[in-house]
Design a protein around this motif. Sequence first.
Motif, PDB file in Angstrom:
ATOM      1  N   ALA A 194      35.697  28.026  29.342  1.00  0.00           N
ATOM      2  CA  ALA A 194      37.143  28.424  29.105  1.00  0.00           C
ATOM      3  C   ALA A 194      37.774  29.675  29.483  1.00  0.00           C
ATOM      4  O   ALA A 194      38.517  29.785  30.271  1.00  0.00           O
ATOM      5  CB  ALA A 194      36.964  28.543  27.629  1.00  0.00           C
ATOM      6  N   GLU A 195      37.211  30.454  29.403  1.00  0.00           N
ATOM      7  CA  GLU A 195      37.346  30.938  30.531  1.00  0.00           C
ATOM      8  C   GLU A 195      37.806  31.527  31.831  1.00  0.00           C
ATOM      9  O   GLU A 195      38.469  31.961  32.595  1.00  0.00           O
ATOM     10  CB  GLU A 195      36.279  32.516  30.303  1.00  0.00           C
ATOM     11  N   THR A 196      36.842  31.073  32.522  1.00  0.00           N
ATOM     12  CA  THR A 196      36.988  30.675  34.279  1.00  0.00           C
ATOM     13  C   THR A 196      37.871  29.326  34.639  1.00  0.00           C
ATOM     14  O   THR A 196      38.547  29.512  35.643  1.00  0.00           O
ATOM     15  CB  THR A 196      35.322  29.430  34.425  1.00  0.00           C
ATOM     16  N   ILE A 197      38.412  28.729  33.772  1.00  0.00           N
ATOM     17  CA  ILE A 197      39.406  27.242  33.602  1.00  0.00           C
ATOM     18  C   ILE A 197      40.699  28.895  33.485  1.00  0.00           C
ATOM     19  O   ILE A 197      41.488  28.631  34.167  1.00  0.00           O
ATOM     20  CB  ILE A 197      39.717  27.154  32.872  1.00  0.00           C
ATOM     21  N   ARG A 198      40.838  29.943  32.947  1.00  0.00           N
ATOM     22  CA  ARG A 198      41.657  30.437  32.439  1.00  0.00           C
ATOM     23  C   ARG A 198      42.182  31.993  34.278  1.00  0.00           C
ATOM     24  O   ARG A 198      43.137  31.843  33.971  1.00  0.00           O
ATOM     25  CB  ARG A 198      41.758  31.608  31.401  1.00  0.00           C
ATOM     26  N   ALA A 199      40.869  32.000  34.368  1.00  0.00           N
ATOM     27  CA  ALA A 199      40.509  32.994  35.825  1.00  0.00           C
ATOM     28  C   ALA A 199      41.325  31.819  36.922  1.00  0.00           C
ATOM     29  O   ALA A 199      41.659  32.489  37.489  1.00  0.00           O
ATOM     30  CB  ALA A 199      39.120  33.005  35.881  1.00  0.00           C
ATOM     31  N   GLU A 258      17.891  26.820  49.642  1.00  0.00           N
ATOM     32  CA  GLU A 258      17.129  24.944  49.711  1.00  0.00           C
ATOM     33  C   GLU A 258      17.406  24.220  50.825  1.00  0.00           C
ATOM     34  O   GLU A 258      17.774  23.858  51.782  1.00  0.00           O
ATOM     35  CB  GLU A 258      16.557  24.089  48.901  1.00  0.00           C
ATOM     36  N   ALA A 259      19.778  24.711  51.056  1.00  0.00           N
ATOM     37  CA  ALA A 259      20.414  23.889  51.316  1.00  0.00           C
ATOM     38  C   ALA A 259      19.959  24.066  53.100  1.00  0.00           C
ATOM     39  O   ALA A 259      21.296  23.418  53.969  1.00  0.00           O
ATOM     40  CB  ALA A 259      21.615  23.014  50.346  1.00  0.00           C
ATOM     41  N   ARG A 260      20.162  25.360  53.122  1.00  0.00           N
ATOM     42  CA  ARG A 260      20.595  26.411  53.979  1.00  0.00           C
ATOM     43  C   ARG A 260      22.096  26.156  54.776  1.00  0.00           C
ATOM     44  O   ARG A 260      22.237  26.584  55.721  1.00  0.00           O
ATOM     45  CB  ARG A 260      19.759  26.097  55.305  1.00  0.00           C
ATOM     46  N   LEU A 261      22.940  26.801  53.389  1.00  0.00           N
ATOM     47  CA  LEU A 261      24.070  26.629  53.217  1.00  0.00           C
ATOM     48  C   LEU A 261      24.197  28.250  52.836  1.00  0.00           C
ATOM     49  O   LEU A 261      24.484  29.058  52.239  1.00  0.00           O
ATOM     50  CB  LEU A 261      24.772  26.565  52.128  1.00  0.00           C
ATOM     51  N   ALA A 262      24.607  28.686  54.273  1.00  0.00           N
ATOM     52  CA  ALA A 262      24.859  30.181  54.145  1.00  0.00           C
ATOM     53  C   ALA A 262      27.106  30.467  53.173  1.00  0.00           C
ATOM     54  O   ALA A 262      27.908  29.250  54.433  1.00  0.00           O
ATOM     55  CB  ALA A 262      25.725  31.459  55.487  1.00  0.00           C
ATOM     56  N   ARG A 263      26.971  31.060  52.839  1.00  0.00           N
ATOM     57  CA  ARG A 263      28.461  31.205  51.910  1.00  0.00           C
ATOM     58  C   ARG A 263      28.628  32.866  51.654  1.00  0.00           C
ATOM     59  O   ARG A 263      27.872  32.956  50.783  1.00  0.00           O
ATOM     60  CB  ARG A 263      28.882  29.918  50.826  1.00  0.00           C
ATOM     61  N   PRO A 264      30.010  33.462  51.430  1.00  0.00           N
ATOM     62  CA  PRO A 264      30.376  34.491  50.924  1.00  0.00           C
ATOM     63  C   PRO A 264      30.005  34.231  49.315  1.00  0.00           C
ATOM     64  O   PRO A 264      30.227  32.985  48.516  1.00  0.00           O
ATOM     65  CB  PRO A 264      31.481  34.893  50.639  1.00  0.00           C
ATOM     66  N   PHE A 265      29.240  34.856  48.665  1.00  0.00           N
ATOM     67  CA  PHE A 265      28.370  34.637  46.776  1.00  0.00           C
ATOM     68  C   PHE A 265      28.393  35.174  46.547  1.00  0.00           C
ATOM     69  O   PHE A 265      27.660  36.545  46.693  1.00  0.00           O
ATOM     70  CB  PHE A 265      27.064  33.419  47.538  1.00  0.00           C
ATOM     71  N   ARG A 266      28.524  35.523  44.755  1.00  0.00           N
ATOM     72  CA  ARG A 266      28.273  36.209  43.678  1.00  0.00           C
ATOM     73  C   ARG A 266      27.941  35.776  42.683  1.00  0.00           C
ATOM     74  O   ARG A 266      28.793  35.291  42.111  1.00  0.00           O
ATOM     75  CB  ARG A 266      29.347  37.158  43.516  1.00  0.00           C
ATOM     76  N   ARG A 267      27.126  35.881  42.118  1.00  0.00           N
ATOM     77  CA  ARG A 267      26.738  35.745  40.468  1.00  0.00           C
ATOM     78  C   ARG A 267      27.860  37.225  39.406  1.00  0.00           C
ATOM     79  O   ARG A 267      26.860  38.309  39.703  1.00  0.00           O
ATOM     80  CB  ARG A 267      25.017  35.983  40.635  1.00  0.00           C
ATOM     81  N   LEU A 268      28.077  37.082  38.894  1.00  0.00           N
ATOM     82  CA  LEU A 268      28.951  37.344  37.804  1.00  0.00           C
ATOM     83  C   LEU A 268      28.273  37.048  36.330  1.00  0.00           C
ATOM     84  O   LEU A 268      28.176  35.550  35.781  1.00  0.00           O
ATOM     85  CB  LEU A 268      30.541  37.020  37.726  1.00  0.00           C
ATOM     86  N   ALA A 269      27.263  38.365  36.147  1.00  0.00           N
ATOM     87  CA  ALA A 269      27.137  37.598  35.016  1.00  0.00           C
ATOM     88  C   ALA A 269      27.148  39.351  33.827  1.00  0.00           C
ATOM     89  O   ALA A 269      27.584  40.573  34.215  1.00  0.00           O
ATOM     90  CB  ALA A 269      25.960  37.736  34.930  1.00  0.00           C
ATOM     91  N   ALA A 270      26.538  39.523  33.379  1.00  0.00           N
ATOM     92  CA  ALA A 270      26.577  40.343  31.942  1.00  0.00           C
ATOM     93  C   ALA A 270      25.622  41.351  32.537  1.00  0.00           C
ATOM     94  O   ALA A 270      24.587  41.628  33.479  1.00  0.00           O
ATOM     95  CB  ALA A 270      25.248  40.188  30.406  1.00  0.00           C
ATOM     96  N   SER A 271      26.207  42.227  32.624  1.00  0.00           N
ATOM     97  CA  SER A 271      25.854  44.071  33.564  1.00  0.00           C
ATOM     98  C   SER A 271      25.519  45.062  32.824  1.00  0.00           C
ATOM     99  O   SER A 271      24.343  45.812  33.012  1.00  0.00           O
ATOM    100  CB  SER A 271      26.824  44.155  34.576  1.00  0.00           C
ATOM    101  N   ASN A 288      31.533  43.716  29.997  1.00  0.00           N
ATOM    102  CA  ASN A 288      30.684  43.162  31.314  1.00  0.00           C
ATOM    103  C   ASN A 288      31.357  42.971  32.143  1.00  0.00           C
ATOM    104  O   ASN A 288      30.831  41.290  33.677  1.00  0.00           O
ATOM    105  CB  ASN A 288      29.673  42.340  30.441  1.00  0.00           C
ATOM    106  N   GLY A 289      32.741  42.359  32.115  1.00  0.00           N
ATOM    107  CA  GLY A 289      33.662  42.538  33.445  1.00  0.00           C
ATOM    108  C   GLY A 289      33.261  40.751  33.478  1.00  0.00           C
ATOM    109  O   GLY A 289      33.687  39.889  34.505  1.00  0.00           O
ATOM    110  N   LEU A 290      33.526  39.532  32.245  1.00  0.00           N
ATOM    111  CA  LEU A 290      33.646  38.598  32.259  1.00  0.00           C
ATOM    112  C   LEU A 290      35.065  37.929  31.188  1.00  0.00           C
ATOM    113  O   LEU A 290      34.666  36.828  31.047  1.00  0.00           O
ATOM    114  CB  LEU A 290      32.226  38.227  31.312  1.00  0.00           C
ATOM    115  N   THR A 291      36.233  38.199  31.638  1.00  0.00           N
ATOM    116  CA  THR A 291      37.445  38.507  31.140  1.00  0.00           C
ATOM    117  C   THR A 291      38.163  37.063  31.977  1.00  0.00           C
ATOM    118  O   THR A 291      37.473  37.828  33.372  1.00  0.00           O
ATOM    119  CB  THR A 291      37.845  39.456  30.690  1.00  0.00           C
ATOM    120  N   ALA A 292      38.897  36.302  31.937  1.00  0.00           N
ATOM    121  CA  ALA A 292      39.420  36.064  32.729  1.00  0.00           C
ATOM    122  C   ALA A 292      40.021  36.718  34.334  1.00  0.00           C
ATOM    123  O   ALA A 292      39.648  36.035  35.417  1.00  0.00           O
ATOM    124  CB  ALA A 292      41.016  34.597  32.250  1.00  0.00           C
ATOM    125  N   ASP A 293      40.694  37.799  34.049  1.00  0.00           N
ATOM    126  CA  ASP A 293      41.148  38.467  34.590  1.00  0.00           C
ATOM    127  C   ASP A 293      40.311  38.853  35.603  1.00  0.00           C
ATOM    128  O   ASP A 293      40.647  39.233  36.659  1.00  0.00           O
ATOM    129  CB  ASP A 293      41.834  39.750  34.549  1.00  0.00           C
TER     130      ASP A 293
END
Length: 304
Positions: A194-199, A258-271, A288-293
């Motif tokens: 839900a928060e990700t959709i708002r983002a 495993e798919a050998r896909l090179a993409r800009p990537f970040r894991r946003l999680a509890a910090s 923890n930086g997990l709001t929509a903004d």
Amino acid sequence: MRREFIATLCELAASDRRIMLLTADLGFSVVEPFAQAYPDRFVNVGVAEQNMIGVATGLAEAGFLPFCYSIATFATLRPYEFIRNGPVAHELPVRIVGVGGGFDYGTGGPTHHSLEDIAVMRALPGMMVVAPIDGPQTAAALECLWSAPSPIYFRLGKDSPRVAISGDHFEVARAQTLRQGTDALLISTGAMVAETIRAAEILADAGTQAMVLSVPCLAPAPLADLRAALADARAVLTVEAHQQAGGLGSLVAEVLAEARLARPFRRLAASQLGLGRGGSAAWLLEQNGLTADAIAAAAQTLLS
């Protein structure tokens, strides 16, 4: 989610006497409808989560379908060895229902913050791991899986908002595209969707179109759906109320590698783990930086 879960379980129990509900002295104000309708199939084992899993293992071996209900940390971490050596080792249909994933029990403090459960349950061979978006999808997941032969972990939100576009649909090992976009790919699970959709809506207002992919079934993982979405992504951001290691972000990183896909990537999680902090769930998500903004800002930074 929890009320929809119990309501659906009551409906299923009316036609299948194998269904039983166990609690470790938690869940009251929620589990009563089942306890009142089926008193002979409701067991409160007391504050003894390990014993609850042991009893459930014996019940499953005797042909029952036991559901073990507790706060997510207590349902998964306290009895972890019993889960491993019981339903997992013997491939028995024990259902572990963990309520309040992430920071949902915020004022309870770190003992009640479930930030490792996906990682530890995903590590168990044969364990299904399910994290529905909202109440309707919780009901759909239960209707789909209640009689499955494998052990299952249901990670439920405590008081999660309904996500209208999720519908009441659930499929094993499938992800759901909830919003289309070609600029960035936002992948989330459970109540954080839900928060990700708002983002994504915030990003759209700024001219960035983000695709939102929900992963309600983390094990077995929706590998084909993830590969397809990642193949077309310019940048990938995962969002979860869980520690960074072992959760959704780790799953997506595994697929990328495993798919050998090179993409800009970040894991946003509890910090902020283990700091002894308690507070409202909303405050903890903000910290923890997990709001929509914050999610929208992280996506913009990743794209730039």
